[in-house]
Design an enzyme around this catalytic site. Structure first.
Site, PDB file in Angstrom:
ATOM      1  N   LYS A 134       0.911  -1.231  -0.011  1.00 43.75           N
ATOM      2  CA  LYS A 134      -0.008   0.081   0.067  1.00 43.75           C
ATOM      3  C   LYS A 134       0.943   1.206   0.078  1.00 43.75           C
ATOM      4  CE  LYS A 134      -4.067  -2.558   2.139  1.00 43.75           C
ATOM      5  NZ  LYS A 134      -4.330  -2.933   3.280  1.00 43.75           N
ATOM      6  N   GLN A 185      -6.117  -2.240   8.852  1.00 44.73           N
ATOM      7  CA  GLN A 185      -5.489  -3.756   8.466  1.00 44.73           C
ATOM      8  C   GLN A 185      -6.089  -4.617   9.043  1.00 44.73           C
ATOM      9  OE1 GLN A 185      -4.168  -4.060   5.456  1.00 44.73           O
ATOM     10  NE2 GLN A 185      -4.369  -6.373   5.368  1.00 44.73           N
ATOM     11  N   ASP A 226     -12.061   1.893   3.336  1.00 45.41           N
ATOM     12  CA  ASP A 226     -12.412   0.423   3.127  1.00 45.41           C
ATOM     13  C   ASP A 226     -13.965   0.261   2.822  1.00 45.41           C
ATOM     14  OD1 ASP A 226     -10.304  -1.525   3.275  1.00 45.41           O
ATOM     15  OD2 ASP A 226     -10.159  -1.207   5.609  1.00 45.41           O
TER      16      ASP A 226
HETATM   17  N1  GUN Z   1      -7.296  -7.424   5.277  1.00 43.33           N
HETATM   18  C1  GUN Z   1      -7.674  -8.190   3.942  1.00 43.33           C
HETATM   19  N2  GUN Z   1      -8.218  -7.446   3.031  1.00 43.33           N
HETATM   20  C2  GUN Z   1      -8.360  -6.268   3.775  1.00 43.33           C
HETATM   21  C3  GUN Z   1      -9.035  -5.348   3.330  1.00 43.33           C
HETATM   22  O1  GUN Z   1      -9.559  -4.864   1.978  1.00 43.33           O
HETATM   23  N3  GUN Z   1      -8.931  -3.972   4.147  1.00 43.33           N
HETATM   24  C4  GUN Z   1      -8.381  -4.058   5.184  1.00 43.33           C
HETATM   25  N4  GUN Z   1      -8.462  -3.045   6.054  1.00 43.33           N
HETATM   26  N5  GUN Z   1      -7.800  -5.119   5.970  1.00 43.33           N
HETATM   27  C5  GUN Z   1      -7.796  -6.305   4.900  1.00 43.33           C
END
Ligand code: GUN
Length: 285
Positions: free
Chosen positions: A52, A96, A119
């Site tokens: 990211k 996350q 998200d």
């Molecule tokens: N863990 C796995 N996929 C995601 C996602 O799309 N967003 C977040 N915040 N955590 C994740």
């Protein structure tokens, strides 16, 4: 032989668009920024968070990382979210998942300001998705929709089957395909006759977290097969939820693992961050 949908290629196109938009916003004095919170030592999560950051650098988005220890308390995490909510220089907040077991995941997601919820996991944003009136979409389903658009894959009237009913992928994926006038079935661990249902699908989205769960005998000739799974095997290699080698011979389109859906999730996160920055600067929806 299926056409391989390259997440690398499609995500690059999306990130390039985002980078162009960020450059324009910066000319107007707006610098989009994303705060990512990682709690604990999950190796896969560390890789995602690092990817990211790289994508933010590519797009010109300011990125802030908060790497918290495994023993972080709920109060400490909530305090950080509140601080980021109130920080006007932060446009997007992503925590996350999964969080360590002692933490209440939903409470954290509920605490993130909906306008900064890149998200789209906050109940307010989930509600917008149900209604079909939204500014931001969850990154993985949204990335898969970008792949359909890029390849000209039409969903209207199609029989689409999602395997998996998570809040992150399965449920929102179904809503997005429904909005495109597909007939959508969600299968999960209690589904009877799963094989029969999948074998009638024009489009299969596998998000179960079980290596090679979808086998060639389960899919229809010419089906579009989207693999959301990222499973780490004993030999260290990554493997999807789809038996790729076998399904590739029957499908019309297929996504590889790695290099399929994964990079799309990150590209759409970048897009959401820019959308959030525009909303907060009264430039968008
Ligand atoms: N863990 C796995 N996929 C995601 C996602 O799309 N967003 C977040 N915040 N955590 C994740």
């Amino acid at each position: 032989m299926a056409k391989i949908i390259s997440g690398k290629e499609v995500s690059l196109a999306v990130k390039q668009e985002v980078a162009d938009e960020v450059a324009q916003l910066k000319n107007e004095g707006i610098e989009p920024s994303l705060a990512v919170i990682l709690v604990g030592n999950d190796p896969a999560s560390k890789v995602y968070v690092n990817n990211k950051k790289k994508a933010c650098d590519f797009c010109g988005i300011r990125s802030l990382e908060f790497l918290l220890g495994e023993e972080t308390t709920q109060e400490e995490l909530m305090e950080l979210v509140e601080r980021l909510n109130n920080d006007e220089t932060v446009n997007g907040i992503l925590c996350q998942l999964p969080l360590p077991k002692h933490l209440d995941e939903q409470a954290v997601l509920n605490a993130i300001k909906p306008q900064k919820d890149v998200d789209a996991f906050h109940p307010e944003n989930v509600g917008h998705i149900m209604i079909g009136d939204y500014a931001m979409l969850p990154c993985t389903p949204s990335g898969i929709m970008e792949m359909f658009r890029y390849e000209g894959i039409e969903l209207d009237g199609k029989n689409c089957v999602v395997i998996g009913r998570s809040n992150i992928v399965g449920k929102p994926m179904a809503m997005l395909m429904l909005k495109e006038n597909a007939t959508v079935t969600i299968c999960h661990s209690h589904t009877e006759n799963l094989k029969k249902i999948v074998s009638e699908a024009d489009v299969v989205v596998a998000a179960v977290g079980i290596p090679k769960f979808v086998t060639a005998d389960m899919i229809k000739d010419g089906a579009v097969v989207i693999d959301v799974g990222i499973n780490r095997m004993e030999d260290g290699k990554l493997c999807g939820d789809v038996d790729y080698e076998a399904c590739e011979k029957k499908a019309s389109y297929i996504t590889p693992v790695p290099g399929g859906v994964g990079p799309m999730t990150i590209a759409t996160l970048m897009k959401n961050t820019v959308t959030a920055a525009k909303i907060q600067n009264k430039r968008g929806k």
